[in-house]
Structure formats: C-alpha cells, structure tokens
Design an enzyme around this catalytic site. Structure first.
Site, mmCIF file in Angstrom:
data_model
loop_
_atom_site.group_PDB
_atom_site.id
_atom_site.type_symbol
_atom_site.label_atom_id
_atom_site.label_comp_id
_atom_site.label_asym_id
_atom_site.label_seq_id
_atom_site.Cartn_x
_atom_site.Cartn_y
_atom_site.Cartn_z
ATOM 1 N N TYR A 103 0.876 -1.182 0.000
ATOM 2 C CA TYR A 103 0.000 0.000 0.000
ATOM 3 C C TYR A 103 0.910 1.228 0.000
ATOM 4 C CZ TYR A 103 -3.728 3.165 1.732
ATOM 5 O OH TYR A 103 -4.625 4.185 1.911
ATOM 6 N N LYS A 159 -1.059 -1.081 -4.262
ATOM 7 C CA LYS A 159 -2.175 -0.124 -4.216
ATOM 8 C C LYS A 159 -1.493 1.220 -4.235
ATOM 9 C CE LYS A 159 -5.794 1.270 -0.878
ATOM 10 N NZ LYS A 159 -5.654 2.714 -1.021
ATOM 11 N N GLU A 195 -10.408 10.316 -7.573
ATOM 12 C CA GLU A 195 -10.620 11.476 -8.448
ATOM 13 C C GLU A 195 -9.705 11.442 -9.670
ATOM 14 O OE1 GLU A 195 -9.639 11.225 -5.353
ATOM 15 O OE2 GLU A 195 -8.635 13.011 -4.589
HETATM 16 O O1 MN9 Z 1 -7.972 4.536 -0.480
HETATM 17 C C1 MN9 Z 1 -8.525 6.761 -0.397
HETATM 18 N N1 MN9 Z 1 -7.668 7.441 0.514
HETATM 19 C C2 MN9 Z 1 -8.077 7.852 1.733
HETATM 20 C C3 MN9 Z 1 -7.816 5.584 -0.944
HETATM 21 O O2 MN9 Z 1 -9.188 7.847 2.102
HETATM 22 C C4 MN9 Z 1 -7.057 8.355 2.678
HETATM 23 C C5 MN9 Z 1 -9.107 7.565 -1.563
HETATM 24 O O3 MN9 Z 1 -10.259 6.892 -1.968
HETATM 25 C C6 MN9 Z 1 -9.458 9.002 -1.222
HETATM 26 O O4 MN9 Z 1 -10.247 9.042 -0.084
HETATM 27 C C7 MN9 Z 1 -10.230 9.688 -2.327
HETATM 28 C C8 MN9 Z 1 -10.471 11.164 -2.028
HETATM 29 O O5 MN9 Z 1 -9.250 11.864 -2.089
HETATM 30 O O6 MN9 Z 1 -9.578 9.529 -3.534
#
Ligand code: MN9
Length: 289
Positions: free
Chosen positions: A134, A162, A189
């Site tokens: 990760y 990931k 995003e």
């Molecule tokens: O797993 C997520 N990271 C966190 C990845 O929540 C810290 C993302 O899905 C983000 O939340 C998302 C919004 O920035 O892309």
C-alpha cells in the site's frame, strides 16, 4: 489474477451510539456494494479508520466482511507501525480465507528502506498470503520510487501495489516493468488517469456509495469510449470535491447516513460535519448518486 481486477471499495467502519462496531450496518454496506458490482473489498484500510481500531476490532471487521461476502475477492489491510500486530492480523486473514493481505509502510519513526523491506517480507511470510504493497506517501511519509517498489514486485510473494499518489509516471514505470503484477489506482478522483497509465482497477473510499459509477468508468475505458468515461469521471469529481472540502471520511459517513444507513461518526480525534456541511451534502451530493 482476474479475480483481483476491478473495483474494490475500501470499506468504512460503522460505529453505533456507544462507539462500537455496528455489525448490521457493515453487513448492509457489503451487500449494497456487491449489488453495485464491486469485485471485492479492501478491508480495514485507512478509510476503515484502521489505526483507530484495536486489533480485536480489526479482526471483528474482517470476520463480518468474510461472512457476508463469501465469494468476493477479499484483501485485508493488516498494516501497523507495530509489526507484531501486522503479523497477527496477517495470520488471521489467512485463517479466515482472505485472498491477499496488504500493508502501508510502517510509518512515523522514519524507518530505513531496509527496515521497511524486512517488515513487508516478514509479514508476508507470516501470513502466507499474497501481499499488496500500500503505497501512500502523502499519509505514510514513506516515499518509494521505481527502484524501491521493484524490490517488492520482483518477489513472488508480492502480487502488486495499491498506488495512492498522483505521480503517474512512477505508476506507469512499475506496471510496464511488471505487467503481470497488479496496480490499483488509489486516488478515486484520478481513476481514469490511472487506468490510462496501466492500472488494473481501483481501491477507494468514495466507492462505498459510487461503486457502480467506477465500474462504468472502467467498462467505458475498456471499450475505448474515452469521452464518455471522461464525462463520468468529471461528474464523480464534482462529488469528490465536496467530500474533500468537508473532510473525506466524515463526509462519506454522512453521505451513507443520508442514504439511509446508520454509520455514526468517525472516531476522535476526527471531528463531526457541521449542520452547514450536512446541508451541502444533501444538496450537492445526494441528488447526484
Ligand atoms: O484509499 C482513499 N484514501 C483515503 C484511498 O481515504 C485516505 C481515496 O479513496 C481518497 O479518499 C479519495 C479522495 O481523495 O480519492
């Protein structure tokens, strides 16, 4: 490897009035996402408030998800700054029948790359499951380039990464050097950008209530309908911009609450969304889901 390719919600953790894990609600979220096309789940990741859960609670979440998604592909995030915890959870994931484990790099103490590498290899060996690195430098503070990431991908115990960074050049270099390993896009995003640089799928927090939209983006991309995929990514990003302006996880829980779930609030020190922010979610997010 096919079972690993697709959309994997990084599940949120519901807490009840007393701050305990709400099993009924977690079960409901798992089913909701399976119906919307999730390939599987990323269990106990950052989105699940993993670092605010006790080891026993992390085991409980892993059990609940396995029970309610017996045929889905399940990846348990076992990462901890305390390697003993990661080892214990890794073994438990194997016992429960998970398909892979994943871990953020041990953080805070600025461990050397050698120490980080040894951590990953020992956790992988202990769990006897394929390991997914990760990579999330913005939160972990551990930055790895192609050279470091390759040291994992070269090894049979590691199935992929990931990748939560907007350095898509590094993502592409890793996937191109290791085409048979998995790369998951981490920033929802930028999902379409990740796909175009070789990502096999995505693991994300906003999927909790938008799995169907991301499944569709990936399908459109595969069919070479790029303009349509772009339009959908733009729509989704309108929603994600609102989440980010509030605080992603607290806002996501509120979205689920407004959709009829009962997810409660994030654990302290996280704050709660204000009434104004709740109104923003009702007006700018809910009608578009
Ligand atoms: O797993 C997520 N990271 C966190 C990845 O929540 C810290 C993302 O899905 C983000 O939340 C998302 C919004 O920035 O892309």
């Amino acid at each position: 490897m096919e079972k690993f390719k697709g959309i994997f919600p990084a599940l949120l953790t519901p807490f009840d009035q007393n701050g305990k894990i709400n099993e009924v609600q977690l079960k409901k979220l798992v089913r909701f996402n399976l119906e919307k096309g999730a390939k599987g789940f990323y269990v106990c990741g950052s989105t699940a408030e993993a670092f605010l859960l006790s080891t026993e609670e992390r085991k409980q979440v892993m059990e609940i998800v396995k029970e309610n998604a017996p045929t889905a592909t399940l990846i348990a995030h076992v990462g901890s700054v305390d390697e003993r915890v990661a080892v214990e959870l890794g073994k438990y994931a194997k016992e429960l029948g998970y398909h892979a484990v994943s871990s953020v790099a041990p953080f805070y103490y600025k461990f050397s790359f050698e120490e980080i590498k040894n951590y990953y290899f020992r956790v992988a060996d202990a769990s006897q499951l394929p390991m997914l690195v990760y990579h999330f430098p913005a939160f972990s503070g551990v930055n790895m380039g192609v050279k470091e990431i390759s040291q994992f991908l070269l090894d049979d115990r590691f199935i992929g990464i990931k990748y939560t960074s907007n350095d898509f050049f590094t993502m592409e270099r890793c996937k191109t050097a290791f085409p048979n390993k998995l790369v998951y896009n981490g920033y929802d995003e930028m999902f379409l950008a990740g796909l175009s640089m070789g990502a096999d799928g995505g693991i994300g927090s906003t999927y909790n209530f938008m799995t169907d939209k991301f499944v569709k983006i990936q399908k459109l991309f595969k069919e070479n309908k790029i303009a349509e995929a772009q339009t959908l990514q733009q729509e989704v990003n309108g929603i994600i911009a609102v989440l980010c302006s509030i605080g992603v996880m607290r806002a996501e829980k509120e979205v689920l609450n407004q959709l009829g779930f009962d997810f409660g609030i994030c654990r302290k020190p996280f704050g709660e969304p204000t009434d104004e922010q709740k109104k923003l979610i009702a007006e700018k997010i809910i009608p578009y889901l």
